[in-house]
Design a protein around this motif. Structure first.
Motif, PDB file in Angstrom:
ATOM      1  N   ASP A 123       0.837  -1.200   0.000  1.00 17.55           N
ATOM      2  CA  ASP A 123       0.000   0.000   0.000  1.00 17.55           C
ATOM      3  C   ASP A 123       0.873   1.251   0.000  1.00 17.55           C
ATOM      4  O   ASP A 123       1.896   1.314   0.684  1.00 17.55           O
ATOM      5  CB  ASP A 123      -0.927   0.026   1.217  1.00 17.55           C
ATOM      6  CG  ASP A 123      -2.011  -1.037   1.142  1.00 17.55           C
ATOM      7  OD1 ASP A 123      -2.134  -1.691   0.089  1.00 17.55           O
ATOM      8  OD2 ASP A 123      -2.724  -1.207   2.146  1.00 17.55           O
ATOM      9  N   ARG A 124       0.438   2.235  -0.754  1.00 16.46           N
ATOM     10  CA  ARG A 124       1.220   3.462  -0.916  1.00 16.46           C
ATOM     11  C   ARG A 124       0.351   4.692  -0.703  1.00 16.46           C
ATOM     12  O   ARG A 124      -0.856   4.643  -0.847  1.00 16.46           O
ATOM     13  CB  ARG A 124       1.838   3.509  -2.309  1.00 16.46           C
ATOM     14  CG  ARG A 124       2.788   2.348  -2.543  1.00 16.46           C
ATOM     15  CD  ARG A 124       3.746   2.629  -3.684  1.00 16.46           C
ATOM     16  NE  ARG A 124       4.747   1.596  -3.780  1.00 16.46           N
ATOM     17  CZ  ARG A 124       5.937   1.634  -3.190  1.00 16.46           C
ATOM     18  NH1 ARG A 124       6.283   2.664  -2.470  1.00 16.46           N
ATOM     19  NH2 ARG A 124       6.794   0.647  -3.314  1.00 16.46           N
ATOM     20  N   HIS A 125       1.043   5.787  -0.378  1.00 13.68           N
ATOM     21  CA  HIS A 125       0.409   7.104  -0.273  1.00 13.68           C
ATOM     22  C   HIS A 125       1.344   8.091  -0.961  1.00 13.68           C
ATOM     23  O   HIS A 125       2.509   8.234  -0.549  1.00 13.68           O
ATOM     24  CB  HIS A 125       0.188   7.501   1.188  1.00 13.68           C
ATOM     25  CG  HIS A 125      -0.397   8.855   1.344  1.00 13.68           C
ATOM     26  ND1 HIS A 125      -1.720   9.110   1.099  1.00 13.68           N
ATOM     27  CD2 HIS A 125       0.164  10.028   1.687  1.00 13.68           C
ATOM     28  CE1 HIS A 125      -1.942  10.397   1.300  1.00 13.68           C
ATOM     29  NE2 HIS A 125      -0.817  10.981   1.650  1.00 13.68           N
ATOM     30  N   ASP A 126       0.868   8.722  -1.997  1.00 16.84           N
ATOM     31  CA  ASP A 126       1.694   9.654  -2.784  1.00 16.84           C
ATOM     32  C   ASP A 126       3.017   9.021  -3.220  1.00 16.84           C
ATOM     33  O   ASP A 126       4.080   9.644  -3.146  1.00 16.84           O
ATOM     34  CB  ASP A 126       1.962  10.949  -2.012  1.00 16.84           C
ATOM     35  CG  ASP A 126       0.719  11.815  -1.877  1.00 16.84           C
ATOM     36  OD1 ASP A 126      -0.212  11.646  -2.695  1.00 16.84           O
ATOM     37  OD2 ASP A 126       0.689  12.658  -0.959  1.00 16.84           O
ATOM     38  N   LEU A 129       2.958   3.223   2.528  1.00 12.59           N
ATOM     39  CA  LEU A 129       2.005   3.733   3.509  1.00 12.59           C
ATOM     40  C   LEU A 129       2.473   3.467   4.936  1.00 12.59           C
ATOM     41  O   LEU A 129       2.309   4.319   5.814  1.00 12.59           O
ATOM     42  CB  LEU A 129       0.622   3.123   3.271  1.00 12.59           C
ATOM     43  CG  LEU A 129      -0.482   3.559   4.220  1.00 12.59           C
ATOM     44  CD1 LEU A 129      -0.664   5.071   4.196  1.00 12.59           C
ATOM     45  CD2 LEU A 129      -1.784   2.838   3.870  1.00 12.59           C
ATOM     46  N   VAL A 189       4.866   6.154   5.907  1.00 14.11           N
ATOM     47  CA  VAL A 189       4.174   7.435   6.070  1.00 14.11           C
ATOM     48  C   VAL A 189       3.443   7.465   7.414  1.00 14.11           C
ATOM     49  O   VAL A 189       3.516   8.456   8.150  1.00 14.11           O
ATOM     50  CB  VAL A 189       3.193   7.688   4.899  1.00 14.11           C
ATOM     51  CG1 VAL A 189       2.344   8.929   5.158  1.00 14.11           C
ATOM     52  CG2 VAL A 189       3.946   7.806   3.581  1.00 14.11           C
ATOM     53  N   GLU A 237       4.219  10.038  10.436  1.00 10.77           N
ATOM     54  CA  GLU A 237       3.164  10.934  10.922  1.00 10.77           C
ATOM     55  C   GLU A 237       2.929  10.734  12.407  1.00 10.77           C
ATOM     56  O   GLU A 237       2.687  11.697  13.134  1.00 10.77           O
ATOM     57  CB  GLU A 237       1.869  10.730  10.125  1.00 10.77           C
ATOM     58  CG  GLU A 237       1.939  11.259   8.710  1.00 10.77           C
ATOM     59  CD  GLU A 237       2.160  12.763   8.640  1.00 10.77           C
ATOM     60  OE1 GLU A 237       1.552  13.510   9.427  1.00 10.77           O
ATOM     61  OE2 GLU A 237       2.956  13.198   7.771  1.00 10.77           O
ATOM     62  N   THR A 285      -5.766  12.003  10.911  1.00  9.88           N
ATOM     63  CA  THR A 285      -4.682  11.824   9.936  1.00  9.88           C
ATOM     64  C   THR A 285      -4.830  10.481   9.228  1.00  9.88           C
ATOM     65  O   THR A 285      -4.721  10.389   8.001  1.00  9.88           O
ATOM     66  CB  THR A 285      -3.308  11.903  10.639  1.00  9.88           C
ATOM     67  OG1 THR A 285      -3.182  13.174  11.253  1.00  9.88           O
ATOM     68  CG2 THR A 285      -2.174  11.685   9.657  1.00  9.88           C
ATOM     69  N   GLU A 310      -7.326  10.167   6.393  1.00 11.83           N
ATOM     70  CA  GLU A 310      -6.868  10.691   5.105  1.00 11.83           C
ATOM     71  C   GLU A 310      -5.876   9.745   4.424  1.00 11.83           C
ATOM     72  O   GLU A 310      -5.798   9.697   3.204  1.00 11.83           O
ATOM     73  CB  GLU A 310      -6.209  12.058   5.295  1.00 11.83           C
ATOM     74  CG  GLU A 310      -7.173  13.118   5.779  1.00 11.83           C
ATOM     75  CD  GLU A 310      -6.464  14.433   6.093  1.00 11.83           C
ATOM     76  OE1 GLU A 310      -5.302  14.597   5.687  1.00 11.83           O
ATOM     77  OE2 GLU A 310      -7.088  15.289   6.738  1.00 11.83           O
ATOM     78  N   LEU A 311      -5.098   8.997   5.204  1.00 15.69           N
ATOM     79  CA  LEU A 311      -4.033   8.159   4.657  1.00 15.69           C
ATOM     80  C   LEU A 311      -4.487   6.770   4.233  1.00 15.69           C
ATOM     81  O   LEU A 311      -4.038   6.243   3.217  1.00 15.69           O
ATOM     82  CB  LEU A 311      -2.900   8.004   5.683  1.00 15.69           C
ATOM     83  CG  LEU A 311      -2.133   9.248   6.079  1.00 15.69           C
ATOM     84  CD1 LEU A 311      -1.139   8.921   7.189  1.00 15.69           C
ATOM     85  CD2 LEU A 311      -1.419   9.835   4.871  1.00 15.69           C
ATOM     86  N   VAL A 312      -5.349   6.150   5.028  1.00 22.65           N
ATOM     87  CA  VAL A 312      -5.723   4.748   4.804  1.00 22.65           C
ATOM     88  C   VAL A 312      -6.969   4.682   3.914  1.00 22.65           C
ATOM     89  O   VAL A 312      -8.070   4.996   4.356  1.00 22.65           O
ATOM     90  CB  VAL A 312      -5.967   4.018   6.144  1.00 22.65           C
ATOM     91  CG1 VAL A 312      -6.396   2.577   5.906  1.00 22.65           C
ATOM     92  CG2 VAL A 312      -4.723   4.073   7.015  1.00 22.65           C
ATOM     93  N   THR A 313      -6.758   4.270   2.658  1.00 19.12           N
ATOM     94  CA  THR A 313      -7.887   4.144   1.724  1.00 19.12           C
ATOM     95  C   THR A 313      -8.388   2.707   1.644  1.00 19.12           C
ATOM     96  O   THR A 313      -9.517   2.472   1.225  1.00 19.12           O
ATOM     97  CB  THR A 313      -7.494   4.635   0.318  1.00 19.12           C
ATOM     98  OG1 THR A 313      -6.371   3.888  -0.144  1.00 19.12           O
ATOM     99  CG2 THR A 313      -7.151   6.121   0.340  1.00 19.12           C
TER     100      THR A 313
END
Length: 112
Positions: A18-21, A25, A28, A32, A87, A90-93
């Motif tokens: 899993d990735r974020h930008d 993830l 990230v 955070e 937070t 917003e990060l975990v889809t």
């Protein structure tokens, strides 16, 4: 930092890929958590699991998966956990986030 005896634990269940930008993830989330001033975060790699899509991820030799399950655990006071949940939202889809009370027995560091 001092943790009271009564705290909360977040468990964040995601996939290793899993990735974020464009970034992992898991990295990230840990970064955070540190920026937020949480007491600590630990990433645990599972050897087998499945999630909402029911696709099994396993480390068996014949079915080597590149997307093993990860669990990130964070323990801190309820107020900090509540703030961090915004937070995470917003990060975990894809994944699962749980929250539960825990009793802190020790929280120590060497000071060095």
């Amino acid at each position: 930092m001092h943790l009271p005896a009564q705290a909360e634990r977040l468990r964040i269940f995601i996939g290793e890929a899993d990735r974020h930008d464009g970034r992992l993830l898991s990295e990230v989330i840990v970064e955070e958590a540190r920026k937020t001033g949480l007491a600590g975060a630990t990433v645990l790699r599972g050897i087998m699991g499945y999630g909402a899509n029911s696709r099994v991820h396993t480390s068996k030799i014949l079915r080597l998966s590149e997307d093993m399950p990860l669990v990130i655990e964070v323990v801190d006071i309820p107020e900090k956990i509540e703030t961090f949940l915004r937070t995470l939202d917003e990060l975990v889809t894809e994944g699962l986030v749980t929250r539960e009370p825990v009793e802190v027995m020790f929280y120590r560091h060497s000071g060095g």
